[in-house]
Design an enzyme around this catalytic site. Structure first.
Site, PDB file in Angstrom:
ATOM      1  N   LEU A  51       0.810  -1.210   0.000  1.00  0.00           N
ATOM      2  CA  LEU A  51       0.000   0.000   0.000  1.00  0.00           C
ATOM      3  C   LEU A  51       0.848   1.267   0.000  1.00  0.00           C
ATOM      4  O   LEU A  51       0.444   2.287  -0.547  1.00  0.00           O
ATOM      5  CB  LEU A  51      -0.933  -0.001   1.207  1.00  0.00           C
ATOM      6  CG  LEU A  51      -2.030  -1.066   1.202  1.00  0.00           C
ATOM      7  CD1 LEU A  51      -2.799  -1.051   2.519  1.00  0.00           C
ATOM      8  CD2 LEU A  51      -2.994  -0.864   0.043  1.00  0.00           C
ATOM      9  N   LYS A  76      15.818  -2.562  -1.449  1.00  0.00           N
ATOM     10  CA  LYS A  76      14.438  -2.665  -1.918  1.00  0.00           C
ATOM     11  C   LYS A  76      13.870  -1.284  -2.234  1.00  0.00           C
ATOM     12  O   LYS A  76      13.089  -1.121  -3.177  1.00  0.00           O
ATOM     13  CB  LYS A  76      13.579  -3.366  -0.866  1.00  0.00           C
ATOM     14  CG  LYS A  76      13.934  -4.836  -0.661  1.00  0.00           C
ATOM     15  CD  LYS A  76      13.059  -5.477   0.404  1.00  0.00           C
ATOM     16  CE  LYS A  76      13.420  -6.943   0.598  1.00  0.00           C
ATOM     17  NZ  LYS A  76      12.585  -7.586   1.653  1.00  0.00           N
ATOM     18  N   ASP A  99      14.498   2.699   9.991  1.00  0.00           N
ATOM     19  CA  ASP A  99      14.181   1.461  10.696  1.00  0.00           C
ATOM     20  C   ASP A  99      13.288   1.818  11.880  1.00  0.00           C
ATOM     21  O   ASP A  99      13.745   2.407  12.867  1.00  0.00           O
ATOM     22  CB  ASP A  99      15.463   0.783  11.176  1.00  0.00           C
ATOM     23  CG  ASP A  99      15.202  -0.546  11.867  1.00  0.00           C
ATOM     24  OD1 ASP A  99      14.031  -0.889  12.095  1.00  0.00           O
ATOM     25  OD2 ASP A  99      16.186  -1.236  12.199  1.00  0.00           O
ATOM     26  N   ASN A 126       3.098   4.874   7.032  1.00  0.00           N
ATOM     27  CA  ASN A 126       2.467   3.643   6.582  1.00  0.00           C
ATOM     28  C   ASN A 126       3.148   2.383   7.113  1.00  0.00           C
ATOM     29  O   ASN A 126       2.541   1.323   7.150  1.00  0.00           O
ATOM     30  CB  ASN A 126       2.493   3.633   5.034  1.00  0.00           C
ATOM     31  CG  ASN A 126       2.291   2.261   4.445  1.00  0.00           C
ATOM     32  OD1 ASN A 126       1.186   1.738   4.414  1.00  0.00           O
ATOM     33  ND2 ASN A 126       3.378   1.663   3.962  1.00  0.00           N
ATOM     34  N   TYR A 214      -1.761  -6.801  17.729  1.00  0.00           N
ATOM     35  CA  TYR A 214      -1.885  -5.963  16.538  1.00  0.00           C
ATOM     36  C   TYR A 214      -3.060  -4.992  16.679  1.00  0.00           C
ATOM     37  O   TYR A 214      -2.913  -3.787  16.452  1.00  0.00           O
ATOM     38  CB  TYR A 214      -2.080  -6.817  15.280  1.00  0.00           C
ATOM     39  CG  TYR A 214      -2.287  -5.974  14.039  1.00  0.00           C
ATOM     40  CD1 TYR A 214      -1.220  -5.331  13.420  1.00  0.00           C
ATOM     41  CD2 TYR A 214      -3.563  -5.799  13.497  1.00  0.00           C
ATOM     42  CE1 TYR A 214      -1.408  -4.533  12.300  1.00  0.00           C
ATOM     43  CE2 TYR A 214      -3.765  -5.009  12.376  1.00  0.00           C
ATOM     44  CZ  TYR A 214      -2.684  -4.372  11.781  1.00  0.00           C
ATOM     45  OH  TYR A 214      -2.886  -3.576  10.688  1.00  0.00           O
ATOM     46  N   LYS A 218      -2.742  -0.682  17.133  1.00  0.00           N
ATOM     47  CA  LYS A 218      -3.414   0.318  16.301  1.00  0.00           C
ATOM     48  C   LYS A 218      -4.381   1.170  17.127  1.00  0.00           C
ATOM     49  O   LYS A 218      -4.540   2.366  16.883  1.00  0.00           O
ATOM     50  CB  LYS A 218      -4.157  -0.375  15.156  1.00  0.00           C
ATOM     51  CG  LYS A 218      -3.248  -1.036  14.127  1.00  0.00           C
ATOM     52  CD  LYS A 218      -2.431   0.006  13.372  1.00  0.00           C
ATOM     53  CE  LYS A 218      -1.673  -0.594  12.213  1.00  0.00           C
ATOM     54  NZ  LYS A 218      -0.924   0.427  11.443  1.00  0.00           N
TER      55      LYS A 218
END
Length: 345
Positions: A51, A76, A99, A126, A214, A218
């Site tokens: 995304l 990458k 990082d 993100n 998780y 959030k």
């Protein structure tokens, strides 16, 4: 303005109903045909894949002039930047190491942004992880999901706020800080909510639950934002959270192995949004939504209430505890002083 804090808590009795509406009934809100980001600079963390990469493409499609891909792997990142340059040869596209498990790296990145960018208009935070097994970050002692998704993300947000304020277009619109969120915050059970202190309770391997860690990581961002916006004027920086919903083809669950990997892939194929549609939620938060979205959680391209827990008396107490503990954790970076300075002229 009516923001997420001002809305009544969601009364949807069953989270799958929320999921169904978010995945299949909500309609994307695309930028206006004449929308342009010409002359603007944006940072996208985790912008080399999934995304983040798709959001970078959509920002460049709007004629963004300068893009900083903030990535853990420069190799990458350079590969992604090369592909983006082929699509948008006129844009300046750079790769900067970041990082999110390292406080030193986050601080170095912010210092570089302050010293090397003459302008900064947009930051899309993100980068995130879902860890299937318990592990801690050696330099901080914190569980990895908590560290990356919450603590380091809030540190980067705080460090970037004064830079965004100072380096946005003079006399122009507010800068934008959008943090990637998840509808799953609405389903978070937050089982350790009563722990004192709270943040270290995530670091106990005996209580590790990959799903709840998780979800809660959030949710903590929602809790922090509740107080954060009291320090930041929407005239300077519009700060919001955006949920892309469940999307197929991302690397968020890259650690999944065995039969579960196949199940996740099948679930994504049958129910997931495309990356283009998912990333459009971030672009909508950045270019379509205005000051009314400051301090808000955006889901299904609309302002949505936070988790119902935040509106309860217990939620009020926990919100203050999370705020105080987070600022204490980030005291080494002067987080509280930075936020106090944002209240200035």
């Amino acid at each position: 303005m009516v923001g997420s804090k001002d809305l009544p808590p969601s009364t949807t009795p069953f989270f799958p109903n929320v999921f169904f509406n978010n995945q299949f009934r909500a309609k994307p809100q695309w930028p206006a045909p004449d929308m342009t980001l010409l002359g603007q600079t944006a940072i996208v963390t985790g912008g080399n894949t999934g995304l983040g990469y798709e959001a970078a493409v959509q920002l460049l499609d709007l004629k963004l002039s300068r893009l900083i891909l903030a990535v853990r792997s420069p190799e990458k990142g350079n590969s992604a930047a090369a592909a983006l340059r082929k699509l948008h040869p006129r844009a300046m596209i750079e790769v900067w190491p970041l990082d999110m498990s390292s406080y030193d790296s986050v601080q170095a990145f912010a210092r570089r942004a302050e010293s090397q960018l003459s302008r900064l208009d947009i930051a899309l935070l993100n980068a995130g992880v879902i860890k299937l097994t318990f592990g801690t970050v050696a330099s901080t002692g914190h569980e990895e999901t908590l560290q990356v998704n919450y603590i380091s993300t809030m540190l980067l947000a705080v460090l970037l706020l004064p830079i965004l304020k100072a380096k946005r277009q003079p006399s122009g619109p507010p800068a934008r800080l959008t943090i990637v969120s998840a509808a799953l915050t609405l389903a978070a059970k937050f089982p350790n909510r009563a722990a004192i202190p709270l943040l270290p309770s995530f670091d106990d391997p005996a209580t590790f639950d990959r799903e709840e860690h998780y979800h809660s990581s959030k949710l903590l961002a929602h809790i922090f934002l509740w107080n954060l916006v009291d320090y930041v004027s929407a005239d300077d920086v519009i700060v919001n959270l955006a949920d892309p919903a469940w999307c197929k083809g991302t690397e968020l669950a890259r650690d999944v192995q065995g039969p579960m990997k196949l199940a996740v892939k099948l679930f994504g194929t049958t129910t997931g949004r495309t990356k283009r549609v998912g990333a459009s939620c971030f672009i909508d938060a950045i270019v379509n939504k205005g000051k009314e979205s400051h301090g808000c959680f955006l889901m299904s391209w609309k302002i949505h209430p936070f988790s119902a827990f935040l509106y309860t008396p217990e939620g009020t107490i926990v919100t203050q505890r999370v705020w105080d503990e987070t600022l204490a954790e980030l005291d080494f970076a002067g987080a509280r002083a930075i936020l106090e300075s944002m209240k200035g002229v």
